[in-house]
Write an enzyme that holds these catalytic residues in place. Structure first.
Site, PDB file in Angstrom:
ATOM      1  N   ASP A  96     -43.767 -47.834  47.496  1.00 49.51           N
ATOM      2  CA  ASP A  96     -44.252 -49.114  46.988  1.00 49.51           C
ATOM      3  C   ASP A  96     -43.466 -49.460  45.728  1.00 49.51           C
ATOM      4  O   ASP A  96     -43.225 -48.619  44.869  1.00 49.51           O
ATOM      5  CB  ASP A  96     -45.754 -49.025  46.679  1.00 49.51           C
ATOM      6  CG  ASP A  96     -46.384 -50.397  46.479  1.00 49.51           C
ATOM      7  OD1 ASP A  96     -47.232 -50.775  47.300  1.00 49.51           O
ATOM      8  OD2 ASP A  96     -46.034 -51.080  45.491  1.00 49.51           O
TER       9      ASP A  96
ATOM     10  N   GLY B 125     -57.954 -57.589  48.743  1.00 54.39           N
ATOM     11  CA  GLY B 125     -56.795 -57.499  47.856  1.00 54.39           C
ATOM     12  C   GLY B 125     -55.468 -57.530  48.573  1.00 54.39           C
ATOM     13  O   GLY B 125     -54.448 -57.081  48.030  1.00 54.39           O
ATOM     14  N   GLN B 126     -55.453 -58.079  49.795  1.00 52.40           N
ATOM     15  CA  GLN B 126     -54.188 -58.137  50.536  1.00 52.40           C
ATOM     16  C   GLN B 126     -53.275 -59.207  49.952  1.00 52.40           C
ATOM     17  O   GLN B 126     -53.688 -60.367  49.798  1.00 52.40           O
ATOM     18  CB  GLN B 126     -54.450 -58.435  52.021  1.00 52.40           C
ATOM     19  CG  GLN B 126     -53.164 -58.381  52.849  1.00 52.40           C
ATOM     20  CD  GLN B 126     -53.413 -58.580  54.340  1.00 52.40           C
ATOM     21  OE1 GLN B 126     -54.507 -58.951  54.772  1.00 52.40           O
ATOM     22  NE2 GLN B 126     -52.376 -58.333  55.130  1.00 52.40           N
TER      23      GLN B 126
ATOM     24  N   HIS C 109     -50.109 -53.104  56.617  1.00 53.27           N
ATOM     25  CA  HIS C 109     -49.525 -51.937  55.956  1.00 53.27           C
ATOM     26  C   HIS C 109     -50.621 -50.980  55.530  1.00 53.27           C
ATOM     27  O   HIS C 109     -51.738 -51.380  55.227  1.00 53.27           O
ATOM     28  CB  HIS C 109     -48.661 -52.350  54.763  1.00 53.27           C
ATOM     29  CG  HIS C 109     -49.364 -53.251  53.788  1.00 53.27           C
ATOM     30  ND1 HIS C 109     -49.481 -54.603  54.003  1.00 53.27           N
ATOM     31  CD2 HIS C 109     -49.988 -52.988  52.624  1.00 53.27           C
ATOM     32  CE1 HIS C 109     -50.159 -55.136  52.989  1.00 53.27           C
ATOM     33  NE2 HIS C 109     -50.480 -54.186  52.148  1.00 53.27           N
TER      34      HIS C 109
ATOM     35  N   ASN D 114     -55.742 -52.818  52.899  1.00 50.50           N
ATOM     36  CA  ASN D 114     -56.321 -54.001  52.265  1.00 50.50           C
ATOM     37  C   ASN D 114     -56.266 -55.168  53.249  1.00 50.50           C
ATOM     38  O   ASN D 114     -55.232 -55.392  53.890  1.00 50.50           O
ATOM     39  CB  ASN D 114     -55.558 -54.353  50.991  1.00 50.50           C
ATOM     40  CG  ASN D 114     -55.710 -53.289  49.913  1.00 50.50           C
ATOM     41  OD1 ASN D 114     -56.745 -52.649  49.813  1.00 50.50           O
ATOM     42  ND2 ASN D 114     -54.668 -53.088  49.118  1.00 50.50           N
TER      43      ASN D 114
END
Ligand code: AMP
Ligand code: ZN
Length: 115
Positions: free
Chosen positions: A31, A94-95, A101, A88
């Site tokens: 990330d 909170g996407q 993913h 998420n």
């Protein structure tokens, strides 16, 4: 492939990443804004906006993802102490990137409940 989808661009190599794991169906990479000492994202190469959009056609893909997560965790050195896997979904989840993913987080104790 969906135009302007950043994870489709990672899947098709338009945007390069340091893949931790890759096969025909999925790719895992760090990330860009890590929330833990180890923070990986695992994505299907197929564009699926989120888990709400996955269908029974994707069952084999989802099985492959779930059985590969522990392999990726082991590669990343997370198998001994453990890790957290997060999906998420939409605003309340909170996407921010609308390509399915799986976050794989570890390297520290993960508190519960999440914020
Ligand atoms: P989510 O908030 O669950 O949609 O997670 C999206 C994640 O993608 C965030 O943790 C971002 O830091 C991460 N991210 C966005 N763009 C990139 C990129 N180009 N490479 C790696 N991670 C990214
Ligand atoms: Zn996509």
């Amino acid at each position: 492939m969906q135009q302007d989808c950043i994870f489709c661009k990672i899947a098709n190599k338009t945007i390069p990443v340091n893949a931790v794991y890759e096969d025909e169906q999925i790719i895992a990479f760090p990330d860009i804004n890590p929330a833990a000492p180890v923070h990986l994202l695992l994505i299907p190469k197929k564009h699926i906006a989120n888990i709400l959009e996955a269908s029974s056609e994707d069952a084999a893909l989802l099985e492959h993802i779930m059985t590969t997560i522990p392999k990726i965790a082991a590669i990343a050195g997370l198998a001994e102490d453990g890790f957290r896997t997060v999906i998420n979904t939409k605003d309340n989840g909170g996407q921010t990137v609308y390509h399915l993913h799986f976050h794989i987080l570890g390297g520290r104790f993960m508190t519960w409940p999440p914020g």
